[in-house]
Motif scaffolding. Structure first.
Motif, PDB file in Angstrom:
ATOM      1  N   PHE A 143       8.157   2.902 -10.512  1.00  0.00           N
ATOM      2  CA  PHE A 143       7.414   3.191  -9.298  1.00  0.00           C
ATOM      3  C   PHE A 143       6.272   2.188  -9.158  1.00  0.00           C
ATOM      4  O   PHE A 143       5.498   1.985 -10.095  1.00  0.00           O
ATOM      5  N   ARG A 144       6.183   1.563  -7.990  1.00  0.00           N
ATOM      6  CA  ARG A 144       4.992   0.796  -7.641  1.00  0.00           C
ATOM      7  C   ARG A 144       4.070   1.710  -6.850  1.00  0.00           C
ATOM      8  O   ARG A 144       4.503   2.368  -5.895  1.00  0.00           O
ATOM      9  N   LEU A 145       2.790   1.751  -7.250  1.00  0.00           N
ATOM     10  CA  LEU A 145       1.836   2.689  -6.670  1.00  0.00           C
ATOM     11  C   LEU A 145       0.827   1.976  -5.789  1.00  0.00           C
ATOM     12  O   LEU A 145       0.500   0.807  -6.013  1.00  0.00           O
ATOM     13  N   TRP A 155       0.787  -1.230   0.000  1.00  0.00           N
ATOM     14  CA  TRP A 155       0.000   0.000   0.000  1.00  0.00           C
ATOM     15  C   TRP A 155       0.820   1.282   0.000  1.00  0.00           C
ATOM     16  O   TRP A 155       0.265   2.372   0.008  1.00  0.00           O
ATOM     17  N   ARG A 156       2.140   1.169   0.008  1.00  0.00           N
ATOM     18  CA  ARG A 156       2.971   2.370  -0.063  1.00  0.00           C
ATOM     19  C   ARG A 156       3.739   2.385  -1.377  1.00  0.00           C
ATOM     20  O   ARG A 156       4.168   1.339  -1.868  1.00  0.00           O
ATOM     21  N   PRO A 157       3.938   3.566  -1.968  1.00  0.00           N
ATOM     22  CA  PRO A 157       4.693   3.639  -3.224  1.00  0.00           C
ATOM     23  C   PRO A 157       6.172   3.374  -2.980  1.00  0.00           C
ATOM     24  O   PRO A 157       6.713   3.697  -1.912  1.00  0.00           O
ATOM     25  N   THR A 158       6.804   2.765  -3.953  1.00  0.00           N
ATOM     26  CA  THR A 158       8.242   2.495  -3.879  1.00  0.00           C
ATOM     27  C   THR A 158       8.866   2.779  -5.241  1.00  0.00           C
ATOM     28  O   THR A 158       8.194   2.743  -6.273  1.00  0.00           O
ATOM     29  N   LEU A 159      10.163   3.044  -5.220  1.00  0.00           N
ATOM     30  CA  LEU A 159      10.914   3.284  -6.451  1.00  0.00           C
ATOM     31  C   LEU A 159      12.022   2.253  -6.575  1.00  0.00           C
ATOM     32  O   LEU A 159      12.774   2.022  -5.626  1.00  0.00           O
ATOM     33  N   SER A 160      12.117   1.642  -7.755  1.00  0.00           N
ATOM     34  CA  SER A 160      13.234   0.757  -8.090  1.00  0.00           C
ATOM     35  C   SER A 160      13.866   1.270  -9.378  1.00  0.00           C
ATOM     36  O   SER A 160      13.157   1.697 -10.300  1.00  0.00           O
ATOM     37  N   LEU A 161      15.178   1.240  -9.441  1.00  0.00           N
ATOM     38  CA  LEU A 161      15.895   1.554 -10.678  1.00  0.00           C
ATOM     39  C   LEU A 161      16.170   0.230 -11.380  1.00  0.00           C
ATOM     40  O   LEU A 161      16.940  -0.589 -10.882  1.00  0.00           O
ATOM     41  N   THR A 162      15.548   0.032 -12.520  1.00  0.00           N
ATOM     42  CA  THR A 162      15.590  -1.279 -13.163  1.00  0.00           C
ATOM     43  C   THR A 162      16.468  -1.340 -14.400  1.00  0.00           C
ATOM     44  O   THR A 162      16.623  -2.413 -14.987  1.00  0.00           O
ATOM     45  N   GLY A 163      17.045  -0.218 -14.821  1.00  0.00           N
ATOM     46  CA  GLY A 163      17.910  -0.239 -15.995  1.00  0.00           C
ATOM     47  C   GLY A 163      18.709   1.043 -16.097  1.00  0.00           C
ATOM     48  O   GLY A 163      18.384   2.056 -15.475  1.00  0.00           O
ATOM     49  N   ALA A 164      19.787   0.994 -16.870  1.00  0.00           N
ATOM     50  CA  ALA A 164      20.637   2.169 -17.046  1.00  0.00           C
ATOM     51  C   ALA A 164      21.294   2.119 -18.413  1.00  0.00           C
ATOM     52  O   ALA A 164      21.504   1.045 -18.987  1.00  0.00           O
ATOM     53  N   ALA A 165      21.626   3.295 -18.937  1.00  0.00           N
ATOM     54  CA  ALA A 165      22.362   3.413 -20.197  1.00  0.00           C
ATOM     55  C   ALA A 165      23.281   4.623 -20.096  1.00  0.00           C
ATOM     56  O   ALA A 165      23.092   5.512 -19.267  1.00  0.00           O
ATOM     57  N   GLY A 166      24.288   4.646 -20.975  1.00  0.00           N
ATOM     58  CA  GLY A 166      25.265   5.726 -20.948  1.00  0.00           C
ATOM     59  C   GLY A 166      26.410   5.471 -20.001  1.00  0.00           C
ATOM     60  O   GLY A 166      27.311   6.298 -19.858  1.00  0.00           O
ATOM     61  N   LEU A 167      26.395   4.330 -19.324  1.00  0.00           N
ATOM     62  CA  LEU A 167      27.427   3.970 -18.362  1.00  0.00           C
ATOM     63  C   LEU A 167      28.217   2.786 -18.903  1.00  0.00           C
ATOM     64  O   LEU A 167      27.682   1.673 -18.969  1.00  0.00           O
TER      65      LEU A 167
END
Length: 482
Positions: free
Chosen positions: A348-350, A316-328
């Motif tokens: 973001f999970r809402l 029931w709470r929002p969370t943030l995950s970084l699932t990918g990257a580019a330029g690195l």
């Protein structure tokens, strides 16, 4: 004892077990071997044809079962991923005029990483009561379970209302085509009074787990550009800001780096009292499954020592995950360069009741307004999905679920919130506000959905099939077991 008990329950169980052993597993194994990766992960999905092959594979099997009056149609709108629609007329003795909608999906997550020795994403392996392979549990089995349940009800002398089975091929991509299909198929679906979704699961294989809520999601790729091209870091650093530092400051706008609390107001909602109570009950009675066991490294701590708070964080709470990257570049070949840009994939999970579109709009505004140093920021490739909250359970369904717990599993059914999402549920909830919902499935906490070594617990999937058969018969009489 009522019409419900006209079914021969022993025959029901035996026929389902026999069908799984001799008919379901060979065809489901064939489905596993089709690399039907969801459209979001396969830009050439239409050209490759794997999604259509998967749909045709299941259609051919359903047609071979000979359900009286059943009609199997592959539906594909221009430019959209196909789906399978199976329409099965009601048995003559069904009392209800409503339609039961049985939902699942045939698209799959990518292979993702190295599988264990002897296993592979497109290789069906049956070992120790498990079927290994991508899509076996999430959730290629669903159409087979639904069809087998319908067959078994008829064979055991039970009844079922008109049943429509809908198997899509875009769920793992956020079901972007489903609104168009629901509009296109609205008249054919009819008046849906019961939805059975088999894309869920729970914490163990001892009882039927019922999903009480699903989170929504907003995913986006954020790109920060500071230079037209990279320069020697000895020449440029300290003069131009690092694109990663600008990105880091933007991330701090949307997430507290110390606590992980999401700071976008549109992504935060009050937690209903009944869901707080449900979380406390789950922790009290099922502490071993309340919080998923994660492969934490030695010395790693969870974000809280309070299991109830962890359950609420995950549902029931929002969370943030970084699932990918580019330029690195890979560290092994990273030169002394001030890079021109950095891209991150934010996921973001809402909360179940948050407005995902409002959250998307707010996120884009926060990330692109008053950017540090005037860097260029692009927010693109959005995937937006609303969550879902279980409506009140009708008396007939509550009674039927109690009987399922007693007769199929020997343990009561258990409600729980799920941290993931199923877009179709929210869409159907809006379209059919009076319908009853059963969101369940064969996924366990250790089924490895989305990661290597995905597997389906075959005995449990057989029990889930039996549970669906009981619910179909109860729904046909609208009052369930007496």
């Amino acid at each position: 004892m009522g019409q419900y008990y006209r079914m021969d329950l022993q025959k029901l169980r035996e026929s389902i077990a026999q069908a799984w052993a001799t008919d379901v597993l060979p065809s489901l194994s064939g489905l596993v071997e089709i690399p039907a990766v969801s459209p979001a992960y396969d830009a050439a999905w239409e050209e490759n044809g794997h999604l259509r092959t998967a749909v045709d594979h299941v259609r051919n099997w359903v047609e071979s079962r000979g359900l009286p009056g059943a009609r199997c149609d592959v539906v594909q709108l221009d430019g959209r991923a196909p789906l399978l629609l199976v329409d099965v007329p009601a048995t003559p003795g069904a009392a209800t005029t409503g339609t039961v909608l049985l939902y699942g999906h045939l698209d799959k997550q990518p292979p993702l990483g190295d599988w264990s020795e002897g296993l592979g994403p497109w290789q069906a392996v049956i070992r120790d009561g498990r079927l290994y392979g991508r899509g076996a549990a999430d959730d290629g089995y669903s159409g087979y379970a639904a069809t087998t349940a319908l067959e078994a009800v008829r064979g055991a002398g039970g009844e079922h209302a008109r049943a429509v089975m809908l198997l899509e091929t875009g769920e793992e991509s956020g079901s972007p085509d489903l609104p168009a299909y629901l509009e296109h198929l609205g008249d054919r679906l009819g008046e849906v009074s019961l939805v059975v979704c088999l894309d869920g699961g729970g914490g163990d294989y001892e009882r039927l787990w019922l999903t009480s809520s699903l989170r929504g999601a907003v995913q986006a790729t954020v790109t920060v550009r500071v230079l037209e091209s990279g320069v020697h870091s000895g020449l440029g650093s300290g003069i131009a800001p690092s694109s990663f530092r600008v990105m880091r400051r933007l991330l701090d706008r949307v997430e507290d780096p110390e606590t992980g609390e999401v700071k976008v107001p549109e992504m935060v909602v009050p937690i209903p009292d009944e869901r707080r109570a449900e979380a406390a009950e789950l922790v009290a009675h099922h502490p071993e499954v309340a919080v998923p066991r994660l492969p934490l490294l030695p010395g790693m701590r969870r974000v809280s020592d309070d299991d109830v708070e962890l359950v609420l964080n995950n549902t029931w709470r929002p969370t943030l995950s970084l699932t990918g990257a580019a330029g690195l570049p890979d560290p092994a070949v990273a030169g002394a360069v001030l890079r021109p840009w950095t891209s991150l994939r934010l996921s973001f999970r809402l909360p179940p009741s948050a407005d995902a579109e409002a959250a998307r709009t707010a996120l884009e505004k926060i990330l692109t307004t008053d950017v540090p140093y005037g860097a260029q920021v692009e927010v693109s490739d959005f995937m937006v999905m609303n969550g879902w909250h279980l409506p009140a359970t009708a008396p007939w369904l509550a009674t039927a679920l109690r009987q399922v717990g007693d007769r199929v599993f020997g343990k009561p059914c258990q409600n729980l919130g799920i941290g993931g999402g199923i877009p179709f549920m929210e869409m159907l909830g809006r379209r059919y506000p009076q319908a009853q919902f059963v969101v369940t499935g064969a996924l366990g906490a250790d089924s490895n959905a989305h990661v290597p070594d995905e597997w389906l617990n075959i005995p449990f999937a057989t029990q889930v099939t039996e549970a669906v058969a009981h619910l179909l018969d109860a729904h046909a009489h609208e009052n369930g077991p007496a």
